[in-house]
Design an enzyme around this catalytic site. Structure first.
Site, PDB file in Angstrom:
ATOM      1  N   THR A  33      32.981  98.316  34.228  1.00 42.76           N
ATOM      2  CA  THR A  33      34.289  97.790  34.609  1.00 42.76           C
ATOM      3  C   THR A  33      34.976  98.836  35.465  1.00 42.76           C
ATOM      4  OG1 THR A  33      36.292  96.710  33.767  1.00 42.76           O
ATOM      5  CG2 THR A  33      35.447  98.553  32.471  1.00 42.76           C
ATOM      6  N   ASN A  34      36.281  98.722  35.668  1.00 40.69           N
ATOM      7  CA  ASN A  34      37.002  99.700  36.489  1.00 40.69           C
ATOM      8  C   ASN A  34      38.429  99.840  35.974  1.00 40.69           C
ATOM      9  OD1 ASN A  34      38.796  97.780  38.012  1.00 40.69           O
ATOM     10  ND2 ASN A  34      36.782  96.956  38.565  1.00 40.69           N
ATOM     11  N   ARG A  35      39.215 100.652  36.648  1.00 35.42           N
ATOM     12  CA  ARG A  35      40.520 101.050  36.134  1.00 35.42           C
ATOM     13  C   ARG A  35      41.659 100.138  36.554  1.00 35.42           C
ATOM     14  NH1 ARG A  35      40.258 106.579  34.391  1.00 35.42           N
ATOM     15  NH2 ARG A  35      42.466 106.759  34.776  1.00 35.42           N
ATOM     16  N   SER A  36      41.375  98.990  37.138  1.00 35.01           N
ATOM     17  CA  SER A  36      42.457  98.080  37.517  1.00 35.01           C
ATOM     18  C   SER A  36      43.220  97.625  36.276  1.00 35.01           C
ATOM     19  CB  SER A  36      41.871  96.855  38.228  1.00 35.01           C
ATOM     20  OG  SER A  36      42.864  95.858  38.365  1.00 35.01           O
ATOM     21  N   ALA A 100      40.199  93.590  41.164  1.00 39.52           N
ATOM     22  CA  ALA A 100      39.213  94.631  41.473  1.00 39.52           C
ATOM     23  C   ALA A 100      37.887  94.134  40.912  1.00 39.52           C
ATOM     24  CB  ALA A 100      39.615  95.956  40.838  1.00 39.52           C
TER      25      ALA A 100
END
Ligand code: CTP
Ligand code: CA
Length: 219
Positions: A33-36, A100
């Site tokens: 996943t990512n930091r959005s 994102a």
């Protein structure tokens, strides 16, 4: 309170928004996943609803409350987001892609938890996810498409390249790591006519500005 005094710039319009990260499983307990945080997309959805639009928000995994009057559809993966958004987009006037979306997913997510063992570290084989925004822009009669680009260098040049590559009329470029999770943001609007930096502001203020810019371009 502010909302009551805003003109209903998007009355009668249907606006579709994606927000947040996607989560791409590696096994039943792990994933990419990512930091959005989803904050910018939720602010856009709220601002569009305040402006009188009929708003659908397709959200990845985020811990945010649904803005008043907004229809929300939760998804987990990029593929799920694609499969919800692309058919829905045909009946919308505007598509704002703030999500994102994870660029890659595992070729094969493991059915059971991957265990440590004598085989060494697991190899991660990845495959590219569908580009939701580009797919919407390829529809026969696409909505007015607005992309977001989180860049860490050459912000305007990279944003302009994305405008052309995805065949969309507007990109909002921001400095990704500074914006992720933050309540504030600084963005540059890039369209065919040029680029313009908006004054730094909290995300809801920026969202209202962007909704105004989008409404002006629809007219
Ligand atoms: N986007 C999308 N689906 C993807 C990837 C991106 O809809 N699979 C959308 C994002 O929501 C955003 C825009 O495309 O509005 C730009 O995303 P970005 O990650 O900056 O662009 P990419 O094309 O993925 O290029 P890169 O990450 O390599 O810079
Ligand atoms: Ca990307």
């Amino acid at each position: 309170l502010v909302a009551q005094f805003q003109p209903k710039l998007l009355a009668g319009r249907k606006v579709l928004v994606t927000a947040g990260p996607t989560f791409e499983p590696l096994d039943p307990v792990r994933g990419l996943t990512n930091r959005s945080s989803g904050k910018m997309g939720f602010a856009i959805a709220r601002a569009a609803a305040e402006a009188g639009a009929d708003v659908t928000l397709v959200a990845g995994p985020v811990g945010l409350a649904t803005p008043a009057g907004v229809t929300r559809i939760d998804v987990e993966t990029a593929q799920q987001m694609h499969d919800v958004v692309v058919p829905a987009a045909a009946s919308h006037d505007v598509f704002v892609a703030t999500a994102a979306v994870a660029d890659w997913r595992a070729v094969n997510a493991a059915e059971h938890k991957i265990k440590k063992g004598t085989g060494g570290v697991p190899a991660l084989a990845l495959v590219e996810n569908p580009d939701v925004l580009a797919a919407v822009a390829r529809l026969p009669k696409p909505p007015y498409c607005v992309g977001f680009a989180a860049e860490t260098e050459h912000v305007v040049e990279n944003a302009r390249a994305k405008l052309a590559r995805k065949n969309i009329p507007m990109i909002v470029a921001n400095d990704g790591p500074a914006a992720f999770g933050s309540d504030a943001n600084r963005v540059t609007l890039v369209d065919a006519h040029g680029s313009r930096e908006l004054p730094a502001a909290d995300k809801l203020t920026l969202a209202r500005r962007l909704v105004g810019e989008i409404a002006a371009r629809l007219a």
